[in-house]
Scaffold this active site. Sequence first.
Site, PDB file in Angstrom:
ATOM      1  N   SER A  54      31.577  45.814  36.455  1.00 45.66           N
ATOM      2  CA  SER A  54      32.366  44.660  36.864  1.00 45.66           C
ATOM      3  C   SER A  54      33.672  45.110  37.514  1.00 45.66           C
ATOM      4  CB  SER A  54      32.680  43.797  35.644  1.00 45.66           C
ATOM      5  OG  SER A  54      33.619  44.489  34.838  1.00 45.66           O
ATOM      6  N   LYS A  55      34.338  44.136  38.101  1.00 43.88           N
ATOM      7  CA  LYS A  55      35.640  44.381  38.720  1.00 43.88           C
ATOM      8  C   LYS A  55      36.612  44.957  37.679  1.00 43.88           C
ATOM      9  CE  LYS A  55      39.261  41.699  40.871  1.00 43.88           C
ATOM     10  NZ  LYS A  55      39.839  40.399  40.758  1.00 43.88           N
ATOM     11  N   ARG A  56      36.498  44.424  36.466  1.00 51.11           N
ATOM     12  CA  ARG A  56      37.384  44.876  35.390  1.00 51.11           C
ATOM     13  C   ARG A  56      37.181  46.350  35.045  1.00 51.11           C
ATOM     14  NH1 ARG A  56      40.171  43.479  31.255  1.00 51.11           N
ATOM     15  NH2 ARG A  56      38.807  44.513  29.773  1.00 51.11           N
ATOM     16  N   GLU A  69      39.207  48.219  37.415  1.00 48.16           N
ATOM     17  CA  GLU A  69      40.634  48.130  37.112  1.00 48.16           C
ATOM     18  C   GLU A  69      40.993  49.039  35.924  1.00 48.16           C
ATOM     19  OE1 GLU A  69      41.012  43.577  38.742  1.00 48.16           O
ATOM     20  OE2 GLU A  69      40.892  43.928  36.591  1.00 48.16           O
TER      21      GLU A  69
END
Length: 500
Positions: A262-264, A267
């Site tokens: 995921s994008k997370r 990050e």
Amino acid sequence: MSEKVRVRFAPSPTGPLHIGGLRTALFNYLFAKKNGGDFLLRIEDTDQNRYVEGAEAYIIEALNWCGIPFDEGPGKEGNYGPYRQSERKNLYKAYALELIENGHAYYAFDSAESLDFHRKDHEEKGKTFIYNWHNRLKLSNSLSLPTEEVQAKLYAGEDYVIRFKSPQDEQFVLNDIIRGEITIDTNILDDKVLFKSDGMPTYHLANIVDDHLMKITHVIRGEEWLPSMALHELLYKAFGWNAPKFAHLPLIMKPVGKGKLSKRDGEKGGFPVFPLSWNESQGYREAGFFPEAVVNFLALLGWNPGTEQEIFTLDELIESFSLERVNKSGARFDPEKNNWYNQQWLQRKSDEELAQIFIKQLEAQKVTTEISKVKKVVSLIKERAVFVSDFWELSDYFFQSPTTYDDKSVKKQWKEDTPDIMEEVAAILSNISDFESLNIETIVKEWITNKELSFGKVMPPLRLILVGDMKGPHLFDIMELIGKEETIKRINKAINTLSN
Ligand code: GLU
């Protein structure tokens, strides 16, 4: 003659292209090119609520940056356009009506409230509400209501959707190129909405109609669409059309633990998951990845060539690619491996190309220099770099005299007799007219031998003087590049600074 291979990448413009979407596009591209076929881009923007401004342009730019442009799509009209579903919206209703006509679909008038009521009612009884064969006759639709009532509702302009009439009691056998045979019990399928009350088709209808009209031969897409495959095959059957072949690609998994990347994760782990930057999320391009490296590591996420080869150019990928070698199970995303690919590709770049990128970074920090020098610097340091952005740290001393000297190294290398020895070195250097690496090396080493000094007394302090610490390539290469004058200047400066 067999029909021409035509594949499509069909993203919905709901945001930036995630790395998984990019891989889907890449596999479609590779498959098309391998088979001498066409690669289409179709923008599936029928859901206006989820439309995001700029997403389509982003997708196109990302494909171009990766070097996998489409043959037909928005802005590249072929014979099957338009390629944006919003521009095709008037053609879908006729297809939904055709299915009503031949008994494979029906009008449904149920209000949101009534469907909600049934859902809750089922839940209370520990059941799940599915709109299909087992209850459709109890609901408000053109199968349960008398024809006149249906006509009256339509005439009065009442809201309706068009639902697919999924078959009852069939064992439906699907064939996926990657997953093989899958048998579906049609009783578990719900009567999916094909056409919405707002006059727009749903994804399922528009997708099938367009794949048919655009003569798509193979549907290559992510695993998340596998549950829709039965419906899609049934729709082809209902229309009496030949279905394309399907291949559902494995998910891309988190670096550690369970679940989809995921994008997370990006990050948290400090790595990009988008090809280009999007708002505050940094893209591969902006992080300094080469598109060749991105394409290379994406290709090996879920596909294996069947050999030990890891580095592939796009042409080599096209040559070796086959859907049969795509794995069924999820592909673990490894950010370290991505960096490794970039490092490998950086080594394959010419010094000229790297120097052109690096000189822009130098100019941005107000370092004036010449491309010929930058090219030589690059050739000396690139093997230690993963990104061009590592170059400055590896090579700053080529462009500026060190402002500090590493404490530990000073303690170890700077002895009482060092200043005298260095003064003599400076004198020797100043007499060299051909200030070229090998020549300097021969003269300095000869002098060391004649003086009966150890190399350890001369070379490490000299490196400390020129570089500021003990890193860097061959010492005499550094001298040649910074030049005689600068070399001597640095020796004198160090004697002054370090001797007090
Ligand atoms: N619009 C769908 C998506 O966003 C397309 C799925 C498919 O390729 O059929 O992924």
